[in-house]
Scaffold this active site. Structure first.
Site, PDB file in Angstrom:
ATOM      1  N   PHE A  54     -51.304 -10.154 -11.855  1.00 49.50           N
ATOM      2  CA  PHE A  54     -52.527 -10.932 -11.640  1.00 49.50           C
ATOM      3  C   PHE A  54     -52.260 -12.393 -11.299  1.00 49.50           C
ATOM      4  O   PHE A  54     -53.117 -13.052 -10.708  1.00 49.50           O
ATOM      5  CB  PHE A  54     -53.444 -10.818 -12.869  1.00 49.50           C
ATOM      6  CG  PHE A  54     -52.974 -11.562 -14.085  1.00 49.50           C
ATOM      7  CD1 PHE A  54     -53.625 -12.703 -14.515  1.00 49.50           C
ATOM      8  CD2 PHE A  54     -51.882 -11.109 -14.831  1.00 49.50           C
ATOM      9  CE1 PHE A  54     -53.213 -13.393 -15.654  1.00 49.50           C
ATOM     10  CE2 PHE A  54     -51.465 -11.773 -15.967  1.00 49.50           C
ATOM     11  CZ  PHE A  54     -52.114 -12.922 -16.382  1.00 49.50           C
ATOM     12  N   VAL A 103     -47.905  -9.513 -17.523  1.00 47.37           N
ATOM     13  CA  VAL A 103     -47.556  -9.711 -16.118  1.00 47.37           C
ATOM     14  C   VAL A 103     -48.505  -8.946 -15.205  1.00 47.37           C
ATOM     15  O   VAL A 103     -48.916  -9.455 -14.154  1.00 47.37           O
ATOM     16  CB  VAL A 103     -46.095  -9.272 -15.842  1.00 47.37           C
ATOM     17  CG1 VAL A 103     -45.792  -9.309 -14.347  1.00 47.37           C
ATOM     18  CG2 VAL A 103     -45.119 -10.164 -16.606  1.00 47.37           C
ATOM     19  N   GLU A 104     -48.896  -7.745 -15.600  1.00 48.60           N
ATOM     20  CA  GLU A 104     -49.656  -6.882 -14.699  1.00 48.60           C
ATOM     21  C   GLU A 104     -51.131  -7.282 -14.612  1.00 48.60           C
ATOM     22  O   GLU A 104     -51.602  -7.729 -13.580  1.00 48.60           O
ATOM     23  CB  GLU A 104     -49.487  -5.430 -15.133  1.00 48.60           C
ATOM     24  CG  GLU A 104     -48.038  -4.959 -14.944  1.00 48.60           C
ATOM     25  CD  GLU A 104     -47.791  -3.573 -15.479  1.00 48.60           C
ATOM     26  OE1 GLU A 104     -48.726  -2.947 -16.027  1.00 48.60           O
ATOM     27  OE2 GLU A 104     -46.649  -3.086 -15.349  1.00 48.60           O
ATOM     28  N   MET A 105     -51.892  -7.137 -15.697  1.00 48.55           N
ATOM     29  CA  MET A 105     -53.312  -7.515 -15.654  1.00 48.55           C
ATOM     30  C   MET A 105     -53.667  -8.611 -16.638  1.00 48.55           C
ATOM     31  O   MET A 105     -54.680  -9.290 -16.467  1.00 48.55           O
ATOM     32  CB  MET A 105     -54.198  -6.292 -15.872  1.00 48.55           C
ATOM     33  CG  MET A 105     -54.204  -5.344 -14.687  1.00 48.55           C
ATOM     34  SD  MET A 105     -55.515  -4.101 -14.799  1.00 48.55           S
ATOM     35  CE  MET A 105     -55.483  -3.430 -13.135  1.00 48.55           C
TER      36      MET A 105
END
Length: 318
Positions: free
Chosen positions: A83, A125-127
Site C-alpha cells: 500500500f 507491507v501489503e495492506m
C-alpha cells in the site's frame, strides 16, 4: 452369425470403443472439480471486495492489485508492491486454484483462505490495515450493508467479509484446461507431442512433487534437495528461510509449499524469490537443484509443451 448380430454387432463394438475412449484416466494428476459450489450472493460480494482498495489502509491497493484474475491470477512481477509502494518479501502466488492448495502462502502459515485474507489485511507491507478501520469504511457503504444483510443472517461482520472474499476465490478454479479434458477421457484434447511431454514429466520425477488436483500445492519440499540453490544464487535472506520462520524447526530451513503448476506458463516469474524470468529458466533450476539430473533440450521443450496444456481460465459463478 445371426442376422441380429450382423446388424447390431458393429454398433455394439463401436459403442464399446467409444466408452473405452471416454473412460477417465488414472493418473498422478487429477482433474480440477467442475465447481466448488459457492453461494452466488456471497461470492458476488467477495468479488466486489476483491477489487475494493478500501481494504488497504490508505485506499491504494486491493487484492486485485497483486492478483490479476484475467492474467493468470498474479501480477507478473518478481515481488509485488504494497500500500505504500514497498515491495513484499516473496513472489505473489496465483489466486487461481488457490482454494485447492492444502495451505496458503509459500511458507504455509495459513490453513485456510479466510486466514490468508486476514494476514494480508494486517500485513504492514501489503495492506497495513485493521478490521476496525475496514469495517468502518464498509459500514458506510449502503450497498455492502444491504448485500451482507441479504447474504448472511448476521449481516456485515468481520467473519462474513473474510468468508465472502474466500467464497469468491473458491470460484476461481480452472477445470477446463485441455489436460483436464484429457484426464476426463477426451484422448484428443492434447496432442501426441504434449502426451510425450507429460511422459517425460513423469519419467524425470517432476510428478513426485507436482501431482494431485493442483499439480502441486499439497506438500512441503526443501528448495535445493540436490544442491545449494542459495549459495549458487549468491546468499540467503529471511524470505529464503521458508517454513522455518513459522516452525523454528531447523528441519524446515528452505522448505516451501510446492507451488501449483496450473497456469504456470502464464504466471512467471517463478519461485518464491521470482528469480526465474522464464519457464525455461525455472525448469533448468528444477533439474539441477531438485532432481539432480541433466535433461536434454528436447526433453525440456517437451515438458513445456505439456505444461501449456494446464492453462485455463476460471469459471467464476457471479
Amino acid at each position: 452369425m445371426s442376422p441380429i448380430y450382423r446388424r447390431l454387432g458393429p454398433l455394439c463394438l463401436a459403442a464399446a470403443a467409444l466408452a473405452a475412449a471416454a473412460a477417465p484416466l488414472d493418473e498422478p494428476i487429477k482433474p480440477v472439480p467442475l465447481t466448488l459450489h459457492q453461494d452466488p450472493a456471497r461470492a458476488a460480494l467477495g468479488k466486489r471486495l476483491f477489487s475494493d482498495a478500501r481494504l488497504s489502509s490508505n485506499n491504494a491497493v486491493s487484492c486485485a492489485s497483486c492478483h490479476n484474475v484475467a492474467q493468470g491470477g498474479g501480477d507478473a512481477r518478481a515481488r509485488s508492491a504494497g500500500f505504500r509502494g514497498k515491495l513484499g518479501a516473496v513472489n505473489t502466488p496465483s489466486v487461481l486454484n488457490a482454494a485447492l492448495n492444502f495451505r496458503q502462502f509459500w511458507d504455509g502459515r495459513a490453513d485456510t483462505l479466510e486466514a490468508q485474507i486476514d494476514m494480508v489485511i494486517r500485513n504492514p507491507v501489503e495492506m497495513g490495515s485493521s478490521w476496525q478501520e475496514i469495517m468502518g469504511k464498509l459500514a458506510a457503504d449502503a450497498g455492502y450493508r444491504s448485500g451482507f444483510a441479504a447474504a448472511y443472517r448476521d449481516g456485515l461482520t468481520v467473519a462474513n467479509v473474510r468468508n465472502a472474499i474466500a467464497s469468491y476465490e473458491r470460484t476461481l478454479i480452472t477445470p477446463n484446461a485441455r489436460f483436464d479434458q484429457y484426464l476426463r477421457g477426451n484422448r484428443n484434447a492434447i496432442s501426441e507431442a504434449e502426451q510425450a511431454g507429460y511422459a517425460k514429466f513423469k519419467q524425470y520425477g517432476c510428478v513426485s512433487c507436482h501431482q494431485g488436483v493442483n499439480v502441486g500445492g499439497n506438500m512441503f519440499q526443501k528448495f535445493g534437495v540436490m544442491g545449494d540453490y542459495f549459495a549458487s544464487r549468491g546468499g540467503v535472506n529471511d524470505a529464503d528461510l521458508g517454513r522455518y520462520m513459522v516452525t523454528h524447526n531447523t528441519d524446515d530451513l528452505h522448505v516451501f509449499k510446492v507451488p501449483s503448476l496450473r497456469n504456470v506458463a502464464r504466471t512467471g516469474p517463478y519461485f518464491h524469490d521470482g528469480s526465474a524470468a522464464t519457464l525455461e529458466q525455472a525448469i533448468d533450476v528444477m533439474f539441477k537443484f531438485q532432481l539432480g539430473r541433466t535433461g536434454s533440450k528436447q526433453d525440456k521443450a517437451a515438458i513445456i509443451l505439456f505444461l501449456n496444456t494446464l492453462n485455463s481460465v476460471p469459471t467464476e459463478q457471479p
